[in-house]
Motif scaffolding. Sequence first.
Motif, mmCIF file in Angstrom:
data_model
loop_
_atom_site.group_PDB
_atom_site.id
_atom_site.type_symbol
_atom_site.label_atom_id
_atom_site.label_comp_id
_atom_site.label_asym_id
_atom_site.label_seq_id
_atom_site.Cartn_x
_atom_site.Cartn_y
_atom_site.Cartn_z
ATOM 1 N N ARG A 99 6.619 6.245 16.587
ATOM 2 C CA ARG A 99 5.789 6.801 15.525
ATOM 3 C C ARG A 99 4.598 5.863 15.318
ATOM 4 N N LEU A 100 3.435 6.478 15.210
ATOM 5 C CA LEU A 100 2.234 5.682 14.994
ATOM 6 C C LEU A 100 2.189 5.308 13.517
ATOM 7 N N ILE A 101 2.287 4.024 13.197
ATOM 8 C CA ILE A 101 2.230 3.676 11.776
ATOM 9 C C ILE A 101 0.870 3.094 11.380
ATOM 10 N N SER A 102 0.050 2.811 12.352
ATOM 11 C CA SER A 102 -1.340 2.431 12.075
ATOM 12 C C SER A 102 -2.159 2.702 13.327
ATOM 13 N N GLY A 103 -3.412 3.110 13.128
ATOM 14 C CA GLY A 103 -4.285 3.278 14.290
ATOM 15 C C GLY A 103 -5.022 4.601 14.332
ATOM 16 N N ASP A 104 -4.661 5.553 13.447
ATOM 17 C CA ASP A 104 -5.416 6.813 13.443
ATOM 18 C C ASP A 104 -6.076 7.058 12.084
ATOM 19 N N GLU A 105 -6.258 5.989 11.309
ATOM 20 C CA GLU A 105 -6.837 6.143 9.974
ATOM 21 C C GLU A 105 -8.317 6.524 10.021
ATOM 22 N N LEU A 106 -8.690 7.320 9.067
ATOM 23 C CA LEU A 106 -10.094 7.681 8.868
ATOM 24 C C LEU A 106 -10.242 7.745 7.353
ATOM 25 N N ILE A 107 -10.220 6.542 6.753
ATOM 26 C CA ILE A 107 -10.012 6.476 5.314
ATOM 27 C C ILE A 107 -11.117 5.707 4.603
ATOM 28 N N ASP A 160 -3.056 9.597 9.637
ATOM 29 C CA ASP A 160 -3.561 8.482 8.843
ATOM 30 C C ASP A 160 -2.590 7.323 8.727
ATOM 31 N N GLY A 161 -1.964 7.031 9.819
ATOM 32 C CA GLY A 161 -1.103 5.861 9.941
ATOM 33 C C GLY A 161 -0.367 5.480 8.676
ATOM 34 N N ALA A 162 -0.643 4.289 8.232
ATOM 35 C CA ALA A 162 0.107 3.711 7.130
ATOM 36 C C ALA A 162 -0.037 4.464 5.810
ATOM 37 N N LEU A 163 -1.192 5.141 5.631
ATOM 38 C CA LEU A 163 -1.401 5.829 4.353
ATOM 39 C C LEU A 163 -0.327 6.895 4.143
ATOM 40 N N HIS A 182 2.667 6.939 5.402
ATOM 41 C CA HIS A 182 3.784 6.262 6.052
ATOM 42 C C HIS A 182 5.108 6.998 5.834
#
Lengths: 281, 116
Positions: free
Chosen positions: B98-106, A260-263, A265
């Motif tokens: 490190r992936l810091i954005s791009g796999d969110e499912l929120i 969940d990327g930034a969440l 972090h």
Amino acid sequence: MCNTCGCNVTPGNQSLIQNEKPKEGLTTISVLQNLLTHNNNQADHNRAHFDAEKVLVINLMSSPGSGKTALLESTIKQLKESLSIAVIEGDLETENDAQRIQAQGVPAYQITTGTACHLDAHLIHNVLHHMPLKGLDLLFIENVGNLVCPASFDLGHHRNVVLLSVTEGDDKPSKYPVMFKAADLVLITKLDLLPYLDDFSIDNAKQNVHNLANKAPTLTISAKNNLGMDEWISWLKSEIHQHQALLLNHQTQKPKVQQDGALLHAKATPHKFYPVKTHQH
Amino acid sequence: MHELSLCENLLEQVIKIAQQHQAKTIESITLNLGPLAGVEPLLLDNAFKILKIDTVVANAQLIINTTPIIIECPHCGEQSSATNNYLVCPSCQSNDTRLISGDELILANVALYTAT
């Protein structure tokens, strides 16, 4: 006509008034919750069961026909004298795979998903009511053959192993990045067929995994001709060892699933292991 | 392919929130969805159209924000945008990123009416 009781609302202006009125009372609730929260909570619960019995759980994922069951048959042959193993099989239909595993003399439980394209944590939890974990060292979950959906679902297992057979093409990691990014180990299978294929390069396959910023090791293997099996068995043994060591420190490990990327972090820390207090399976 | 079951989870979460806030109706539901989440926005939207019928979200709008793929390199400290199947640092070629954005499912937020 007044502005108090609503008698000024006529069929002619009703729609105008209703359109502008509702903004009053509109509240935006910030949630920031993963859509898979329900599954993930169940997965954590499953993991607590596995950890309480000190079982390492490996999720095998690949496209259909890449050799998951053959790999398990060969692995069980080599390990069943030294380790206590069980298998959960996931398929849309038939109990064929469970029967193949049972023929090796270890317990196997078949989940037939009907039309569902993946296993989820609830399906695994249902199996736990039928499958004693006590005394097990290693539990394999053979997921439904599919390079898409299974990657998104935490089952409560500890490690993801993704198989890629040489007949599928070396660009599969680029075509299915979500799956191959989730791999803790990539197994290139059916190595015995490589001489018959002029378009599969092991280096390319490795490079394509590398391009996904996944540093998981890649092993090449033929379960049929017993090639590369030693490295795979050593990997399994070292994972069991590592898992036992974590459990001693009241920690456990999660497979590479969506972060969940930034969440999320924050820096990755070892996951705490909480023993299950209530119900028995 | 699992968008329908995901959408069921989404509706469960939204309906719970609606009850907590004693919502009369729900105006919109906003999701943050990354390209690496393994979910197809179009299929999710179709599933939503089917599942919302006769629920508290029947008139709600589903807003799907696609998040960008951003990686961070621990070696050179660079943050860069990346594509689905190439997540190597463009500055120093490291694959330690490190992936810091791009796999969110929120589920990001729910806009609802509480007015009586």
